[in-house]
Design an enzyme around this catalytic site. Structure first.
Site, mmCIF file in Angstrom:
data_model
loop_
_atom_site.group_PDB
_atom_site.id
_atom_site.type_symbol
_atom_site.label_atom_id
_atom_site.label_comp_id
_atom_site.label_asym_id
_atom_site.label_seq_id
_atom_site.Cartn_x
_atom_site.Cartn_y
_atom_site.Cartn_z
ATOM 1 N N GLY A 50 37.590 31.459 40.409
ATOM 2 C CA GLY A 50 38.954 32.693 39.749
ATOM 3 C C GLY A 50 38.638 34.006 39.701
ATOM 4 N N ARG A 53 36.931 38.968 36.567
ATOM 5 C CA ARG A 53 36.753 40.655 36.390
ATOM 6 C C ARG A 53 37.445 40.837 37.443
ATOM 7 N NH1 ARG A 53 31.239 43.200 38.527
ATOM 8 N NH2 ARG A 53 31.183 42.599 40.942
ATOM 9 N N GLY A 86 33.915 41.015 31.985
ATOM 10 C CA GLY A 86 35.062 41.120 32.941
ATOM 11 C C GLY A 86 35.217 43.343 33.088
ATOM 12 N N ARG A 136 41.465 48.086 44.299
ATOM 13 C CA ARG A 136 40.711 47.416 45.777
ATOM 14 C C ARG A 136 42.264 47.591 47.001
ATOM 15 N NH1 ARG A 136 36.927 43.147 46.376
ATOM 16 N NH2 ARG A 136 38.270 41.888 45.448
ATOM 17 N N ASP A 212 33.882 31.096 48.684
ATOM 18 C CA ASP A 212 35.422 32.122 47.534
ATOM 19 C C ASP A 212 35.326 34.076 48.552
ATOM 20 O OD1 ASP A 212 32.644 32.009 46.011
ATOM 21 O OD2 ASP A 212 33.478 33.556 44.979
ATOM 22 N N ASN A 213 33.940 34.295 49.045
ATOM 23 C CA ASN A 213 34.145 35.742 49.984
ATOM 24 C C ASN A 213 34.647 35.192 51.132
ATOM 25 O OD1 ASN A 213 33.124 36.069 47.210
ATOM 26 N ND2 ASN A 213 31.169 36.074 47.731
ATOM 27 N N ASP A 222 34.401 41.530 49.769
ATOM 28 C CA ASP A 222 33.836 41.577 47.727
ATOM 29 C C ASP A 222 31.804 41.933 49.115
ATOM 30 O OD1 ASP A 222 34.500 40.446 46.090
ATOM 31 O OD2 ASP A 222 35.334 37.792 46.945
#
Length: 441
Positions: A50, A53, A86, A136, A212-213, A222
């Site tokens: 998840g 940050r 974070g 972003r 996850d990327n 990322d």
């Protein structure tokens, strides 16, 4: 970028805009969220990752009529922070800014950077660094890991809802297919095959291709320990944490295929009620990845060589020559345009084995390559690793001049301009020999 999103750049630079860009001002009616996802990190499954940050502020409408996520990175701890602070530092956030802008200019699907804002807050890493927040923009932040997380809950209805959202958002043609969820998977396979082939053609090394990327949209996301290839070598690794070379330059197509297999596993309950049938459908769909990747890569290589069709032996022999002679990837293809016009010396001087490259150039020139077409696809300027590091170091110390000059060069990568020769040169040997990149967390 602000203009494309219908935002007022002057307002964003003002006090209230800056508060929005660092997560201190939340517009009325907006509910920021930290997104949950799982993922395989260096091949090992982590069930709960998840946005540790990061925050998804919400959606804005792009000038093309489609929605875009506006996302903050480095805005503070979330429930997924896993003990982290974070926060983010100026250098890594500016790396994402400059490399994503370069990728966009190269025509490669990518998330974009709207802004990097210095917070004035110290961030503790190996040393104390100045903090920053990246704003972003992405078509969405749905990842392979998003589906892995949904599947792991055991809630097939949740999995279906996420898949329906991905279809509506990214791959609407799948909605009309006989098996919409299989069509979704096939569309992601195609998008990722094309994306990774384009990475390979420009020498981009992502550095941390965890599931996850990997996006469902087919955007690059990322930019952590990423870098561009210097001397051509498929075994090149820059990431300080990739000790086994899992995400080496030459491994990227295989890793993408592996990641897509994990997506297929997550989607199996939606493919068919019978698991054996679902697996068969998944295997058949995934089996198209290599062909699609090879088609895009081969077409791209032919374009880099200025020919309609590049014979496989010609390409294979060239890659062997580039590796054995440790030739700079970007410089070679750019200089090859001059060879197509009759001046072989700029490309030839990059090699130690002159007899071998002379023989190869003769074979290639017999195909009548188009020099102008080559100049349109082979960049003169990429974010050279040593220049990126110099720019980030200067910016961390408060001097944005080197960063702005680098951004100017890589924002128009195919147009050679006076005074930009240093941006087309490889790193010094002493730098390239020991260069490492870091993830910034």
């Amino acid at each position: 970028m602000a203009g494309e999103l219908g935002l007022d750049a002057a307002w964003l630079r003002g006090a209230e805009g800056l508060r929005l860009l660092v997560g201190e001002h939340v517009p009325e009616g907006v509910t920021p969220v930290a997104q949950a996802y799982a993922g395989h990190q260096f091949g090992h499954y982590a069930p709960r990752l998840g946005d540790g940050r990061a925050l998804l502020l919400g959606e804005v409408v792009h000038s093309d009529g489609g929605p875009r996520d506006l996302h903050l990175k480095g805005s503070g701890r979330t429930p997924f922070a896993r003990g982290g602070d974070g926060l983010a530092a100026v250098g890594p956030m500016l790396r994402e800014y400059v490399v994503s802008e370069a990728m966009h200019a190269l025509g490669i699907p990518t998330t974009r950077a709207l802004a990097v804002v210095a917070t004035g807050r110290p961030v503790r890493r190996e040393t104390v660094l100045p903090g920053a927040v990246l704003a972003r923009v992405a078509a969405s932040h749905l990842r392979v890991g998003s589906f892995q997380y949904a599947r792991a809950t055991g809630d097939v209805d949740l999995l279906r809802r996420v898949a329906d959202h991905a279809i509506a958002r990214h791959h609407p043609d799948a909605a009309g297919a006989e098996n919409r969820y299989l069509a979704l998977f096939e569309a992601v396979v195609t998008a990722q095959a094309e994306l990774v082939a384009r990475w390979m053609l420009v020498g981009f090394i992502h550095g941390v291709m965890n599931t996850d990327n990997m996006t469902i949209s087919g955007e690059t996301i990322d930019y952590g320990p990423c870098a561009f290839l210097e001397a051509f070598d498929p075994a090149t690794v820059y990431s300080s944490i990739d000790h086994a070379g899992r995400y080496a330059y030459g491994n990227q197509p295989r890793v993408a295929e592996w990641n897509l297999a994990r997506l297929a596993e997550a989607l199996l309950p939606l493919f068919a009620e019978d698991e054996e049938r679902a697996v068969a459908l998944a295997v058949e769909a995934l089996g198209t990845f290599r062909r699609q990747y090879n088609d895009v890569w081969s077409t791209g290589m032919a374009a880099k060589l200025g020919v309609t069709d590049a014979p496989a032996p010609l390409v294979d022999d060239l890659l062997t020559l580039l590796r054995d002679n440790r030739v700079d990837h970007t410089s070679f293809y750019r200089r090859l345009s001059a060879a197509a016009r009759g001046d072989t010396e700029p490309a030839r001087e990059l090699f130690l084995d002159l007899a071998a490259i002379d023989a190869w150039l003769a074979r290639w020139r017999a195909l009548s390559p188009d020099a102008d077409a080559m100049s349109r696809v082979n960049p003169a300027y990429i974010p050279r690793n040593h220049l990126v590091e110099e720019a980030l170091a200067a910016a961390t110390d408060g001097d944005l001049g080197p960063l702005e000059r680098l951004l100017d060069a890589v924002s128009a990568p195919f147009d050679e301009r006076p005074g930009l020769d240093p941006y087309a040169e490889p790193a010094p040997d002493h730098f390239a020999a020991s260069y490492q990149t870091f993830c910034g967390t």
